[in-house]
Design a protein around this motif. Structure first.
Motif, PDB file in Angstrom:
ATOM      1  N   LEU A  37       0.812  -1.210   0.000  1.00  0.00           N
ATOM      2  CA  LEU A  37       0.000   0.000   0.000  1.00  0.00           C
ATOM      3  C   LEU A  37       0.846   1.261   0.000  1.00  0.00           C
ATOM      4  CD1 LEU A  37      -2.827  -0.974   2.482  1.00  0.00           C
ATOM      5  CD2 LEU A  37      -3.041  -0.599   0.037  1.00  0.00           C
ATOM      6  N   SER A  38       1.983   1.243   0.658  1.00  0.00           N
ATOM      7  CA  SER A  38       2.820   2.436   0.706  1.00  0.00           C
ATOM      8  C   SER A  38       3.547   2.679  -0.615  1.00  0.00           C
ATOM      9  CB  SER A  38       3.830   2.338   1.844  1.00  0.00           C
ATOM     10  OG  SER A  38       4.748   1.298   1.593  1.00  0.00           O
ATOM     11  N   GLN A  39       3.628   1.671  -1.469  1.00  0.00           N
ATOM     12  CA  GLN A  39       4.305   1.839  -2.755  1.00  0.00           C
ATOM     13  C   GLN A  39       3.351   2.252  -3.870  1.00  0.00           C
ATOM     14  OE1 GLN A  39       6.291  -1.885  -3.374  1.00  0.00           O
ATOM     15  NE2 GLN A  39       7.922  -1.418  -1.942  1.00  0.00           N
ATOM     16  N   ARG A  40       2.039   2.171  -3.628  1.00  0.00           N
ATOM     17  CA  ARG A  40       1.080   2.550  -4.658  1.00  0.00           C
ATOM     18  C   ARG A  40       1.127   4.048  -4.879  1.00  0.00           C
ATOM     19  NH1 ARG A  40      -4.673  -0.100  -3.486  1.00  0.00           N
ATOM     20  NH2 ARG A  40      -4.673   1.707  -2.134  1.00  0.00           N
ATOM     21  N   PRO A  41       0.998   4.484  -6.118  1.00  0.00           N
ATOM     22  CA  PRO A  41       0.981   5.931  -6.367  1.00  0.00           C
ATOM     23  C   PRO A  41      -0.325   6.544  -5.854  1.00  0.00           C
ATOM     24  CG  PRO A  41       0.550   4.730  -8.389  1.00  0.00           C
ATOM     25  CD  PRO A  41       0.910   3.710  -7.345  1.00  0.00           C
ATOM     26  N   ALA A  42      -0.222   7.725  -5.341  1.00  0.00           N
ATOM     27  CA  ALA A  42      -1.405   8.426  -4.853  1.00  0.00           C
ATOM     28  C   ALA A  42      -2.146   9.005  -6.047  1.00  0.00           C
ATOM     29  CB  ALA A  42      -0.999   9.533  -3.888  1.00  0.00           C
ATOM     30  N   THR A  43      -3.387   8.610  -6.220  1.00  0.00           N
ATOM     31  CA  THR A  43      -4.185   9.113  -7.353  1.00  0.00           C
ATOM     32  C   THR A  43      -5.408   9.827  -6.813  1.00  0.00           C
ATOM     33  OG1 THR A  43      -5.401   7.034  -7.485  1.00  0.00           O
ATOM     34  CG2 THR A  43      -3.460   7.249  -8.875  1.00  0.00           C
ATOM     35  N   ARG A  44      -5.865  10.750  -7.574  1.00  0.00           N
ATOM     36  CA  ARG A  44      -7.084  11.475  -7.229  1.00  0.00           C
ATOM     37  C   ARG A  44      -8.173  10.955  -8.149  1.00  0.00           C
ATOM     38  NH1 ARG A  44      -6.466  16.125  -3.725  1.00  0.00           N
ATOM     39  NH2 ARG A  44      -8.658  16.135  -4.186  1.00  0.00           N
TER      40      ARG A  44
END
Length: 63
Positions: A37-44
């Motif tokens: 989860l910490s490696q997933r890119p933050a998307t809006r």
């Protein structure tokens, strides 16, 4: 008799090498799901939808 100037109650991480080592040590003990989860890119996901809805309401338009 007072304490010596170098006596500290807790050791402090000073310097980039120590901070990097502590960061690596903290991450090595993570659960695999947390690591993923910490490696997933933050998307809006809204793509400005909330702003468009607020602007529509401000103009007095109904849905």
């Amino acid at each position: 008799m007072g304490r010596h100037i170098i006596d500290r109650a807790t050791p402090r991480a000073e310097g980039t090498r120590v901070k990097t080592y502590l960061d690596m040590d903290r991450k090595s003990g993570l659960h695999p799901a947390i690591r993923i989860l910490s490696q997933r890119p933050a998307t809006r996901g809204d793509d400005g939808r909330k702003l468009r809805e607020f602007a529509r309401i401000e103009r007095g338009q109904r849905a």
